[in-house]
Motif scaffolding. Structure first.
Motif, short mmCIF file in Angstrom:
data_model
loop_
_atom_site.label_atom_id
_atom_site.label_comp_id
_atom_site.label_asym_id
_atom_site.label_seq_id
_atom_site.Cartn_x
_atom_site.Cartn_y
_atom_site.Cartn_z
N UNK A 141 10.72 -11.92 -79.18
CA UNK A 141 10.68 -10.82 -80.12
C UNK A 141 10.52 -9.49 -79.42
N UNK A 142 10.97 -8.46 -80.10
CA UNK A 142 10.73 -7.10 -79.68
C UNK A 142 9.54 -6.56 -80.45
N UNK A 143 8.67 -5.83 -79.74
CA UNK A 143 7.55 -5.14 -80.35
C UNK A 143 7.93 -3.67 -80.44
N UNK A 144 7.74 -3.06 -81.60
CA UNK A 144 8.29 -1.73 -81.86
C UNK A 144 7.21 -0.66 -81.98
N UNK A 145 7.59 0.54 -81.55
CA UNK A 145 6.80 1.71 -81.87
C UNK A 145 7.09 2.16 -83.29
N UNK A 146 6.32 3.14 -83.75
CA UNK A 146 6.44 3.61 -85.12
C UNK A 146 7.63 4.54 -85.33
N UNK A 147 8.23 4.97 -84.24
CA UNK A 147 9.40 5.83 -84.35
C UNK A 147 9.05 7.31 -84.28
N UNK A 148 10.00 8.09 -83.78
CA UNK A 148 9.90 9.55 -83.77
C UNK A 148 11.14 10.10 -84.45
N UNK A 149 10.90 10.93 -85.46
CA UNK A 149 12.03 11.52 -86.16
C UNK A 149 12.39 12.83 -85.46
N UNK A 150 13.63 12.94 -85.04
CA UNK A 150 14.11 14.14 -84.35
C UNK A 150 14.84 15.03 -85.33
N UNK A 151 14.36 16.26 -85.43
CA UNK A 151 14.98 17.26 -86.29
C UNK A 151 15.59 18.32 -85.39
N UNK A 152 16.83 18.69 -85.66
CA UNK A 152 17.54 19.67 -84.85
C UNK A 152 17.66 20.97 -85.64
N UNK A 153 17.15 22.04 -85.04
CA UNK A 153 17.31 23.37 -85.65
C UNK A 153 18.62 23.98 -85.18
#
Lengths: 114, 114
Positions: free
Chosen positions: A101-113
């Motif tokens: 299995x893969x263990x995952x981070x919570x994620x980072x949402x990238x917003x581009x200005x």
């Protein structure tokens, strides 16, 4: 137990600027490390991976990541972001042995200005 | 480029009903996986499958869940009696033997239990 931490829930970057997304892991041995990207309404796409060898790995879409054992980190970088890079980025760890299995981070949402 | 496909893209069901989520892995891959992502939470491993049997499962994968490879191309996840908390995005993934961590993901099925 293995764990993955992505300390930034979201990051805002101007188009053309450089990007670094942080990932730290907890694991006793050298893990298998991955970055995935999820665009809105899309599945998870593999950006790059580290198994062994050269600690700087190149991926698709101009991304790279560097494995630093001393810091238990695998940060994702891109020298110049494009508006199309806006997405959520996930760091994941594969633990070895017979554990598939893969263990995952919570994620980072990238917003581009613009 | 070969890809993992999943159907349906969105499934709405009533609590207590059975649902079957379908996946077509990449044709020469031998390892298959299901993950889920509850809205706003981390991606979580459910189960891995190889050689027509479960290789590994998480504590989430209880008796309400089952997987099957009914033919040479499909891989299914069945939830026998859905609960509200089963509402999530379900991702199927597959990998080549010998590269078990390089998992390729489908676009996901959003399951909504009402």
């Amino acid at each position: 137990a293995q764990s993955v931490t992505q300390p930034d829930i979201h990051i805002t970057v101007s188009e053309g600027a450089s990007l670094e997304l942080r990932c730290n892991y907890s694991y006793g041995a050298t893990p298998y490390l991955f970055w995935y990207v999820q665009s809105p309404g899309q599945g998870l796409q593999l950006l790059l991976k580290y198994f062994s060898g050269d600690t700087l790995v190149q991926g698709i879409k101009g991304f790279e990541a560097e494995f630093k054992r001393s810091q238990s980190s695998f940060n994702l970088r891109k020298p110049s972001v494009h508006w199309s890079d806006a997405a959520e980025y996930f760091c994941a760890v594969g633990a070895g042995d017979s554990n598939y299995q893969l263990i995952w981070g919570a994620g980072t949402k990238l917003i581009i200005k613009p | 480029e070969p890809e993992v496909t999943q159907t349906p893209s969105h499934q709405v069901t009533q609590m207590g009903q059975e649902v079957i989520l379908r996946c077509v892995p990449i044709s020469n891959h031998l390892y298959f996986y299901w993950y889920r992502q509850i809205l706003g939470q981390k991606v979580e491993f459910l189960v891995s499958f190889y050689n027509n049997e479960i290789s590994e499962k998480s504590e989430i994968f209880d008796d309400q869940f089952s997987v099957e490879r009914p033919d040479g191309s499909n891989f299914t996840l069945k939830i026998r009696s859905t609960k509200l908390e089963d509402s999530a995005m379900y991702f199927c993934a597959s990998s080549l033997q010998g590269a078990i961590y390089e998992q390729y993901f489908g676009p996901g099925t959003r399951l909504t239990v009402t």
